[in-house]
Design a protein around this motif. Structure first.
Motif, PDB file in Angstrom:
ATOM      1  N   GLY A 254      53.948  93.400  70.168  1.00  0.00           N
ATOM      2  CA  GLY A 254      53.009  94.517  70.131  1.00  0.00           C
ATOM      3  C   GLY A 254      53.380  95.589  71.145  1.00  0.00           C
ATOM      4  O   GLY A 254      54.072  95.339  72.122  1.00  0.00           O
ATOM      5  N   GLN A 275      49.139  98.679  68.690  1.00  0.00           N
ATOM      6  CA  GLN A 275      50.130  97.658  69.015  1.00  0.00           C
ATOM      7  C   GLN A 275      51.180  97.452  67.923  1.00  0.00           C
ATOM      8  O   GLN A 275      52.290  96.979  68.187  1.00  0.00           O
ATOM      9  N   LYS A 276      50.849  97.810  66.676  1.00  0.00           N
ATOM     10  CA  LYS A 276      51.824  97.691  65.593  1.00  0.00           C
ATOM     11  C   LYS A 276      52.344  99.055  65.151  1.00  0.00           C
ATOM     12  O   LYS A 276      53.073  99.166  64.173  1.00  0.00           O
ATOM     13  N   LYS A 278      54.529 102.355  65.132  1.00  0.00           N
ATOM     14  CA  LYS A 278      55.868 102.784  65.557  1.00  0.00           C
ATOM     15  C   LYS A 278      56.043 104.295  65.412  1.00  0.00           C
ATOM     16  O   LYS A 278      57.153 104.806  65.460  1.00  0.00           O
TER      17      LYS A 278
END
Length: 298
Positions: A254, A275-276, A278
């Motif tokens: 994460g 946390q996921k 990008k």
């Protein structure tokens, strides 16, 4: 044998009735003190609680009662009396191995008029509160060394984790505000900023007590140093350079996003939010929708 059994049953019945009677008496004191406190009759509330502490020295709410006595005296400006009870609490070192919190269903008429009175809590949390109030008293008296020592101890004697981490975040804000108050009293505005800045973004996604106060105070200090355009340029640059760190403690890759603002590392959001993610552009967009950023433009 039957006679012995009868005696045992009788003794159990008597002790149980006595315990219920004792608890009922304790609840009566607590109810009366709570009523007085909620009506602003703080001296009366303190008097009743002092009788409760004297009469029931082993009661589970004994320490909570002492904290409430101190707070009641504080509210009427009786600092020395308040200090006596706060100091008594911070000197306790013999914590029970397994602290069982008081079941308020035993006194089910409590907490109905003002929920902030007599909360059942862990000993470390009670000491945390006592240190905070002692710090406030020291600040009022301009005893700076004592104030700082008490704030540090409040940080050390930290309260237990509450509900999804929001309780801890709330206490972080509360302590940051207290540290900043101390630094401003001794004319160290840069130090005040450094304890406030780390929290100007993270709580923005949550309804956290004291967060608006923290944002207002931080912006007030920033606007004393920079004009609006200059401040916006500084913050925009920090946003453009947003970066992440892997959330290694959870071992699932994460991400936690940060910006560097005036050499202070500022966490962008609660850990679960991005946390996921990008795509840093979404993080930047989030920052620009916070009250902190929008109020820079006012």
């Amino acid at each position: 044998m039957k006679q012995i059994l009868k005696v045992i049953i009788f003794m159990f019945f008597v002790s149980n009735v006595f315990a219920q009677s004792s608890e009922s008496q304790a609840c009566k004191y607590l109810k009366e003190s709570s009523k007085a406190h909620c009506k602003g009759k703080f001296k009366k509330s303190a008097r009743i609680l002092k009788r409760f502490v004297s009469k029931f020295p082993e009661h589970q709410l004994n320490e909570e009662a002492k904290l409430s006595i101190g707070i009641s005296y504080l509210k009427v400006g009786k600092y020395k009396k308040a200090e006596r009870f706060f100091n008594e609490l911070i000197k306790i070192k013999d914590y029970p191995d397994d602290e069982t919190l008081f079941d308020f269903s035993k006194c089910n008429y409590l907490q109905t008029e003002c929920a902030s009175f007599l909360k059942s809590d862990r000993m470390l949390s009670i000491q945390h509160e006592a240190f905070i109030y002692l710090a406030e008293i020291s600040l009022e008296r301009e005893n700076w060394n004592s104030a700082f020592e008490n704030i540090v101890n409040a940080d050390k004697y930290y309260r237990y984790w509450y509900g999804c981490g929001t309780g801890d975040l709330q206490e972080d804000i509360r302590l940051s505000l207290l540290y900043s108050k101390y630094y401003l009293k001794i004319n160290k505005s840069d130090s005040a900023l450094k304890v406030l800045l780390p929290l100007v973004l993270e709580p923005a996604a949550l309804p956290i007590l004291h967060y608006s106060e923290l944002v207002e105070k931080t912006l007030r200090l920033l606007k004393q140093k920079y004009d609006k355009d200059e401040l916006k340029t500084i913050v925009d640059k920090a946003i453009d350079e947003v970066y992440f760190q892997n959330l290694d403690k959870y071992k699932h890759g994460g991400r936690v996003y940060f910006i560097k603002l005036l050499d202070v590392k500022v966490k962008v959001a609660p850990e679960y939010l991005f946390q996921k993610n990008k795509n840093p552009e979404e993080v930047k967009d989030y920052i620009k929708k916070t009250d902190f950023y929008k109020k820079i433009l006012e």
